[in-house]
Design a protein around this motif. Structure first.
Motif, PDB file in Angstrom:
ATOM      1  N   ARG A  74      -2.938  -0.931   9.662  1.00 41.77           N
ATOM      2  CA  ARG A  74      -2.040  -0.849  10.815  1.00 41.77           C
ATOM      3  C   ARG A  74      -1.998  -2.224  11.468  1.00 41.77           C
ATOM      4  N   GLY A 109       5.132   3.708   9.295  1.00 40.17           N
ATOM      5  CA  GLY A 109       5.110   2.259   9.528  1.00 40.17           C
ATOM      6  C   GLY A 109       3.796   1.610   9.132  1.00 40.17           C
ATOM      7  N   ASP A 110       2.744   2.417   8.926  1.00 38.51           N
ATOM      8  CA  ASP A 110       1.488   1.839   8.444  1.00 38.51           C
ATOM      9  C   ASP A 110       1.745   1.193   7.084  1.00 38.51           C
ATOM     10  N   GLU A 111       0.992   0.159   6.769  1.00 40.81           N
ATOM     11  CA  GLU A 111       1.129  -0.561   5.505  1.00 40.81           C
ATOM     12  C   GLU A 111       0.111  -0.008   4.513  1.00 40.81           C
ATOM     13  N   TYR A 126      -0.213  -5.667  -2.042  1.00 37.83           N
ATOM     14  CA  TYR A 126       0.657  -4.809  -1.241  1.00 37.83           C
ATOM     15  C   TYR A 126       1.386  -3.761  -2.077  1.00 37.83           C
ATOM     16  N   GLN A 129       5.120   0.666   2.483  1.00 44.74           N
ATOM     17  CA  GLN A 129       4.995   1.137   3.858  1.00 44.74           C
ATOM     18  C   GLN A 129       5.140   2.654   3.924  1.00 44.74           C
TER      19      GLN A 129
END
Length: 173
Positions: A74, A109-111, A126, A129
């Motif tokens: 976050r 919206g957290d990654e 990564y 989202q």
């Protein structure tokens, strides 16, 4: 291949891997093995599914059968990332991914990153989202859907990274 034909089991399309997965123009000749992680920059693309002599197929993070460690993060008010719960990111063929085995609260919206060191690199990579998260009544685990950062239709170049021990260096020590 000269002199080989139908009697040897070679068909017109025998040089093409039959797969719905994207093809990568590297194979056993480049020491690629099934399960190798595939990236586009710092974005997780997927893993090598099958390896041929000169070509390999790619299992995208959205494909059924994809599974990898994941960690939620976050952003704070000043933009710093705070890492939290870990789970398992899986593909289900829908164009989105799911994160399973998370019991702590999750926000849209957290990654989502690889879970700590994913075995190939020391820094998290990564995934994407969170676009939907809910805790169904009576459930212990959150239902989490992730929009992957990768846009496969624009994908032209990937990196296949893995740890490799230099035996000469080990012997020198």
């Amino acid at each position: 291949m000269l002199g080989a034909g139908r009697k040897d089991g070679v068909a017109e399309s025998a040089l093409v891997l039959e797969s719905t997965h994207p093809l990568i123009d590297q194979g056993q000749d480049a020491a690629i093995v099934a399960g190798d992680a595939v990236y586009a920059g710092r974005i997780v693309v997927g893993k090598i599914a099958d390896v041929g002599r000169f070509r390999s197929t790619l299992r995208l993070v959205t494909d059924p059968g994809y599974s990898g460690r994941a960690q939620l993060a976050r952003r704070t008010a000043n933009g710093a990332l705070v890492f939290g719960a870990e789970g398992t990111l899986v593909g289900d063929g829908s164009g989105l991914c799911r994160v399973k085995h998370v019991t702590t609260p999750v926000n849209v919206g957290d990654e989502v990153f690889t879970g700590g060191a994913d075995g190939a690199l020391p820094a998290p990579m990564y995934y994407g989202q969170v676009v939907h998260a809910e805790l169904e009544p009576g459930a212990q685990n959150w239902s989490i859907w992730v929009q992957p950062a990768l846009l496969s239709e624009r994908l032209e170049t990937v990196l296949i990274l893995r740890r490799h021990v230099n035996r000469d260096r080990v012997l020198a020590n």
